[in-house]
Design an enzyme around this catalytic site. Structure first.
Site, PDB file in Angstrom:
ATOM      1  N   GLU A 240       0.843  -1.203   0.000  1.00  0.00           N
ATOM      2  CA  GLU A 240       0.000   0.000   0.000  1.00  0.00           C
ATOM      3  C   GLU A 240       0.869   1.240   0.000  1.00  0.00           C
ATOM      4  OE1 GLU A 240      -3.286   2.414   2.727  1.00  0.00           O
ATOM      5  OE2 GLU A 240      -2.691   0.377   3.281  1.00  0.00           O
ATOM      6  N   LYS A 372      -7.729 -15.313  16.381  1.00  0.00           N
ATOM      7  CA  LYS A 372      -7.927 -14.938  14.977  1.00  0.00           C
ATOM      8  C   LYS A 372      -9.385 -14.623  14.644  1.00  0.00           C
ATOM      9  CE  LYS A 372      -3.972 -17.820  13.827  1.00  0.00           C
ATOM     10  NZ  LYS A 372      -3.443 -18.984  13.121  1.00  0.00           N
ATOM     11  N   HIS A 546      -2.745  10.135  -1.456  1.00  0.00           N
ATOM     12  CA  HIS A 546      -2.935   8.815  -2.065  1.00  0.00           C
ATOM     13  C   HIS A 546      -2.907   8.896  -3.585  1.00  0.00           C
ATOM     14  CE1 HIS A 546      -3.919   7.245   1.890  1.00  0.00           C
ATOM     15  NE2 HIS A 546      -3.876   6.033   1.370  1.00  0.00           N
TER      16      HIS A 546
END
Length: 559
Positions: A240, A372, A546
């Site tokens: 990312e 989890k 971004h």
């Protein structure tokens, strides 16, 4: 045929040149012996040069015109020209002879290479043609008859793919064969998925079964993060854009404000088996037995004998009808500790089976752990390392580094991270993007990425202090599940990242110190990430950043 004829003609020419009698050198045509002429002209050249320079120096001192020359000077000039011409010719002949010798050596080298090529062509013409015409392949394919037979056996289902490592005793070869078999079965190419330059022996039996390659992830660095008086360069594996840059900006703001501080509130991994009785009353009796302080030492002794580092800390029980869920919490040293606590729990169940023979063990895990999965029990009770991390960011840093205002950050945090998350019914998600930082550090340091679910539980708090000038920011994370030994932490790349942080392996002097340090680094990095992202949103920079860092500039139409 043309290639062979050309080679033969070339060989004959070189052989003739090499095997012929020595050709007389040009220097041999001089009538006088070479050493005699050299003995005459070399001293003559330097003598006349010295004489002429001396005479011209005297003329300059006496102001005599240089063009006025005597008979002796004329003779000296003639001797100078003659000796210069001789020396020039002598050295020219030497260079010519040297170049001829070099040419002969080069011809000899070409002859040797040509003979070797012809020899290779005659020995294995087929292999030569394959090497010239075949396109380079990204991954090696089995080429031996033995490997080809194994591939066909796997394709036909005669040989299980999972058994290749044990049958062959070579993990890389097994991976290569499995990969080729998979491509033939599916008809899909795995080009682009790397195969070589990875130690498949290191993952055998503990990290990944039936490997066919490995995935590459870029690792960025954020920092330095000034935490508890120490500086850390934080490795982050992510795809990312903006994430590393944003976290790095947060680290810069924290550093400029004097650093962050952290506290480990709790350190305990959990496992919760589910057992069943014939009646709810009988299940309640076991609950009371387990929660009785007088029985804790006996139960802890049964638990602790399973490990050198696993130490039982507490037991929490919950009943659903005649089913009992028992949540065992224990310290696990520098390991994340899931296997350690499971083994200890198994020992306790075997001990309880003697006291409660009618107990039916349904499963070693009944999801009351909870692993989890987002669960309130982890948010409230904690799991792994419970950490709080805080920092005071000065007004000047908020304006110059973060490009926003303290009041704006406080208001945004309340409406976004607190009220907004409550409106969404969030469970442990009272933050901007803690999961982003946790996942990136987990991937870089060999943690279990699936435990990002509960490890990202975080509440971010912001408050204006010092008459509203400075910002107090904190993150509280009750269930950071990390380890510095075992699992993926031993792989070369992940081990290097742990070494960068100074927490590689087990701490010999104080067991558990390395894993607790890693947990505080995770919390400190989340603090930096929260600070930077909230500032970007407050200043209206989120979309702009971004668009700049998280979008490819490549022309997709040409791809």
């Amino acid at each position: 045929m043309e290639f062979s004829k050309a080679n033969n003609n070339n060989n004959q020419a070189i052989f003739k040149k090499k095997n012929a009698k020595s050709t007389p050198l040009d220097s041999d045509n001089i009538s006088f012996p070479l050493h005699l002429t050299n003995a005459i002209f070399f001293p003559l050249f330097f003598s006349v040069v010295y004489y002429l320079l001396t005479r011209w120096r005297e003329k300059i001192r006496n102001s005599t015109p240089l063009h006025v020359v005597s008979f002796s000077e004329i003779v000296a000039l003639v001797a100078f020209v003659a000796s210069f011409i001789y020396l020039l010719g002598f050295f020219s002949l030497g260079l010519v002879q040297l170049s001829e010798e070099d040419e002969e050596e080069e011809d000899h080298g070409r002859l040797f290479e040509t003979k070797e090529v012809n020899k290779d062509i005659q020995v294995d013409k087929c292999n030569l043609v394959c090497n010239i015409t075949a396109a380079p392949k990204v991954m090696p394919t089995p080429c031996s008859e033995e490997d080809e037979e194994i591939v066909e056996s796997v394709v036909q289902g005669k040989t299980p793919s999972y058994s290749l490592e044990s049958k062959l005793g070579d993990c890389f070869r097994a991976t290569s064969i499995r990969r080729e078999a998979l491509q033939r079965i599916t008809g899909k190419s795995l080009e682009g998925l790397p195969l070589e330059h990875f130690d498949y022996d290191s993952i055998l039996g503990q990290c990944c079964e039936m490997p066919i390659g490995y995935v590459q992830l870029p690792v960025g660095i954020a920092g330095p993060l000034l935490l508890d008086g120490k500086e850390f360069s934080v490795p982050m594996a992510t795809t990312e854009g903006c994430l590393v840059a944003s976290t790095n900006r947060g680290c810069k703001a924290i550093y400029a404000s004097g650093g962050a501080t952290s506290v480990v509130l709790r350190d305990a991994m959990t496992r919760a088996p589910v057992v069943r009785f014939g009646t709810a009353k009988r299940a309640a009796e076991l609950k009371f037995f387990l929660e009785d302080p007088l029985n804790f030492e006996t139960i802890a002794a049964a638990f602790n004998q399973s490990s050198r580092f696993g130490r039982l800390q507490s037991i929490k029980c919950a009943i659903a009808g005649k089913n009992l869920y028992t949540r065992f919490s224990c310290s696990t040293g520098d390991a994340m500790g899931m296997n350690m606590v499971s083994k200890g729990t198994q020992h306790v169940l075997e001990f309880l089976q003697n006291e409660f023979p009618d107990m039916d063990v349904i499963g070693i895990s009944g999801n009351y752990c909870s692993d989890k999965k987002p669960a309130a029990v982890n948010w409230i009770e904690g799991r792994g390392k419970s950490v709080v991390c805080e920092a005071i960011i000065t007004e000047e840093v908020v304006k110059k580094v973060l490009k926003t205002e303290v009041a704006a950050l406080v208001e945004l945090n309340m409406l976004k991270n607190l009220v907004g998350s409550a409106m969404a019914g969030a469970l442990g998600g009272f933050n901007a993007h803690a999961s982003n930082i946790v996942s990136a550090i987990y991937l870089a340091t060999g943690q279990d990425p699936a435990q990002n679910v509960e490890s990202s539980h975080c509440i971010t708090m912001m408050e204006a202090i010092n008459d509203g000038k400075d910002l107090h920011i904190s993150v509280t994370m009750p269930s950071i599940e990390v380890g510095t030994v075992g699992g993926g932490t031993q792989l070369a790349s992940q081990s290097a990242c742990l070494n960068l942080l100074g927490v590689k392996g087990a701490n010999r002097e104080l067991p558990g110190a390395n894993s607790r340090q890693l947990a505080t680094i995770v919390a400190g990095s989340v603090l930096a990430g929260e600070l930077s992202l909230m500032s970007a949103i407050s200043a209206g920079q989120l979309v702009k950043s971004h668009m700049k860092y998280n979008r490819s500039n490549k022309d997709v139409s040409k791809a």
